[in-house]
Design an enzyme around this catalytic site. Structure first.
Site, PDB file in Angstrom:
ATOM      1  N   LYS A  65       0.828  -1.211   0.000  1.00 42.94           N
ATOM      2  CA  LYS A  65       0.000   0.000   0.000  1.00 42.94           C
ATOM      3  C   LYS A  65       0.862   1.260   0.000  1.00 42.94           C
ATOM      4  CE  LYS A  65      -2.329  -1.391   3.642  1.00 42.94           C
ATOM      5  NZ  LYS A  65      -1.847  -2.785   3.739  1.00 42.94           N
ATOM      6  N   THR A  66       1.871   1.299   0.856  1.00 42.23           N
ATOM      7  CA  THR A  66       2.753   2.467   0.892  1.00 42.23           C
ATOM      8  C   THR A  66       3.510   2.616  -0.419  1.00 42.23           C
ATOM      9  OG1 THR A  66       3.026   2.242   3.295  1.00 42.23           O
ATOM     10  CG2 THR A  66       4.660   3.564   2.119  1.00 42.23           C
ATOM     11  N   ASP A 110      -1.525   6.758   6.142  1.00 38.27           N
ATOM     12  CA  ASP A 110      -1.505   5.339   6.477  1.00 38.27           C
ATOM     13  C   ASP A 110      -2.389   5.086   7.689  1.00 38.27           C
ATOM     14  OD1 ASP A 110      -0.796   2.711   6.258  1.00 38.27           O
ATOM     15  OD2 ASP A 110       1.193   2.929   7.149  1.00 38.27           O
ATOM     16  N   THR A 159      -5.737  -1.310   6.962  1.00 37.51           N
ATOM     17  CA  THR A 159      -5.746  -2.765   7.100  1.00 37.51           C
ATOM     18  C   THR A 159      -7.095  -3.253   7.618  1.00 37.51           C
ATOM     19  OG1 THR A 159      -4.817  -2.524   9.335  1.00 37.51           O
ATOM     20  CG2 THR A 159      -3.267  -2.878   7.522  1.00 37.51           C
ATOM     21  N   ARG A 218       6.518  -8.247   1.840  1.00 35.39           N
ATOM     22  CA  ARG A 218       7.383  -7.713   2.899  1.00 35.39           C
ATOM     23  C   ARG A 218       8.090  -8.836   3.639  1.00 35.39           C
ATOM     24  NH1 ARG A 218       4.277  -4.125   6.961  1.00 35.39           N
ATOM     25  NH2 ARG A 218       4.369  -2.653   5.208  1.00 35.39           N
TER      26      ARG A 218
END
Length: 332
Positions: A65-66, A110, A159, A218
């Protein structure tokens, strides 16, 4: 130790995660549908010389997402301002951020579901009309002063999209739901990352890391770094055996479960006969916070079919019993 067998680390290597972030939608691996939707949205805005619609990125942690928010800014050729929901606890905090934006700038928030309610209400007007109302004074003498904002694109990441109030969710022109990656996509992520850090790793090793990464890029990058470190310290090639030994050292098994995952599953099976068992009782039995069990451990165990959530509590599935190696009682 020969050059062919040793990992070569660039002296100018930057922060691991930052150095591996793709800079464009074409470089981004996976999320094919979302990338296509974003490409259409950004290209249409560029052709019409306007700011794109506000974008909401929803999905589990670690899926990009980032990174996608950075790519949106790069594709538009505009600066990116990053902040987070927990950092915006008052309307004044948000007003300071919004008033400092330049025309066309991308604002990334975020964990947007964790913003204060007063800030959320201010954001409604800012997203629709690019203005905010600032209250001056107190009591009967208080007045509202409208402040015009430069047009901007908000990219929100969450999230837990279910915690977003409907008025805020409806103001996003495009909502993208990011999905977990399959092993093939994760293998591409690992191969790309290995090439960027100049680490030679065998195809079998790439596949092994991908299969243990829980569908999350990640985690794949994190495991690759551990394997790279093991190869560097021990002077061994990046083959499948090195991957096995490195990940065994860090308690990551062939299914991607770590120490805490296995403790939780074994507690349900051994101490509570397969369940059902309440969350707080389970947390106490393994010495962890209930929030950690619920947010970090359970989602993966449930997704892989090892654990089930029921109204009465957590229950080990047949597959969960098989994983622990404990015979399933006849009564179950």
């Amino acid at each position: 130790m020969t050059d062919e067998l040793s990992p070569r680390v660039s002296p100018n290597e930057l922060g691991f995660e930052g150095a591996l972030r793709p800079a464009s939608l074409e470089e981004f691996v996976g999320q094919t549908k979302v990338r296509g939707q974003l490409r259409l949205l950004l290209d249409a805005a560029t052709m019409q010389q306007r700011t794109p619609d506000h974008i909401l990125l929803a999905g589990p942690p670690g899926l990009g997402k980032t990174t996608l928010s950075m790519i949106v800014a790069t594709e538009l050729g505009k600066p990116l301002h990053q902040t987070s929901g927990p950092a915006i606890q008052h309307a004044g905090d948000l007003a300071a951020v919004l008033s400092a934006l330049t025309p066309g700038e991308v604002l990334f928030i975020d964990e947007i579901h964790r913003m204060a309610r007063s800030a959320e209400e201010m954001l409604y007007l800012a997203m629709e009309d690019f203005r905010i109302d600032i209250m001056v004074g107190k009591g009967a003498g208080a007045t509202s002063i409208p402040l015009e904002l430069a047009p901007f694109t908000l990219v929100g990441a969450t999230t837990r999209s279910g915690l977003l109030p409907n008025p805020l969710r409806d103001r996003f022109g495009f909502t993208a739901h990011l999905e977990f990656y399959d092993d093939g996509e994760l293998a591409q992520v690992v191969s790309r990352a290995a090439a960027l850090i100049d680490f030679g790793i065998a195809a079998a090793g790439v596949s092994e890391i991908a299969s243990r990464s829980r569908g999350t890029p990640r985690i794949a990058n994190r495991l690759l770094r551990r394997v790279r470190d093991y190869s560097l310290v021990h002077g061994v090639p990046g083959d499948e055996d090195t991957v096995h030994r490195a990940l065994s050292l860090y308690d990551v098994d062939a299914h991607g479960l770590d120490r805490l995952d296995r403790e939780v599953l074994r507690a349900v099976v051994e101490r509570f006969g397969g369940g059902p068992v309440g969350l707080s009782t389970l947390a106490v039995s393994v010495g962890e916070e209930a929030e950690t069990i619920e947010a970090v451990v359970e989602p993966f165990l449930v997704r892989t079919g090892l654990l089930s959530r029921t109204p009465r509590g957590r229950v080990a599935t047949r597959r969960g019993w098989e994983y622990t190696g404990i015979p399933l009682p006849d009564a179950l």
